[in-house]
Design a protein around this motif. Structure first.
Motif: not given
Length: 54
Positions: A17-37
Motif C-alpha cells: 500500500w505504501f509503495t503504491f501510494s508513495l511511489l507509483i501513484q504520483p508517477k501515474l498522476l503526473s501523466f497528462t490526459p491525451t484528450n482534454t475535456p
C-alpha cells in the motif's frame, strides 16, 4: 489456518500500500490526459412531444 495469522500478510499489505501510494501513484498522476475535456455547448431545448390522444 494460515489465513487468520496476520503476521506475514499484514506487513506485506502495508508495504504494498505504501509503495503504491508513495511511489507509483504520483508517477501515474503526473501523466497528462491525451484528450482534454471541453465544455458542451448548450443547445435549444427540444419542444415536448405532442401525443395524439391528449
Amino acid at each position: 489456518m494460515p489465513q487468520l495469522n496476520p503476521n506475514p500478510w499484514f506487513s506485506i499489505m502495508l508495504l504494498t500500500w505504501f509503495t503504491f501510494s508513495l511511489l507509483i501513484q504520483p508517477k501515474l498522476l503526473s501523466f497528462t490526459p491525451t484528450n482534454t475535456p471541453t465544455n458542451k455547448t448548450t443547445t435549444a431545448k427540444p419542444s415536448p412531444w405532442t401525443w395524439p390522444w391528449t
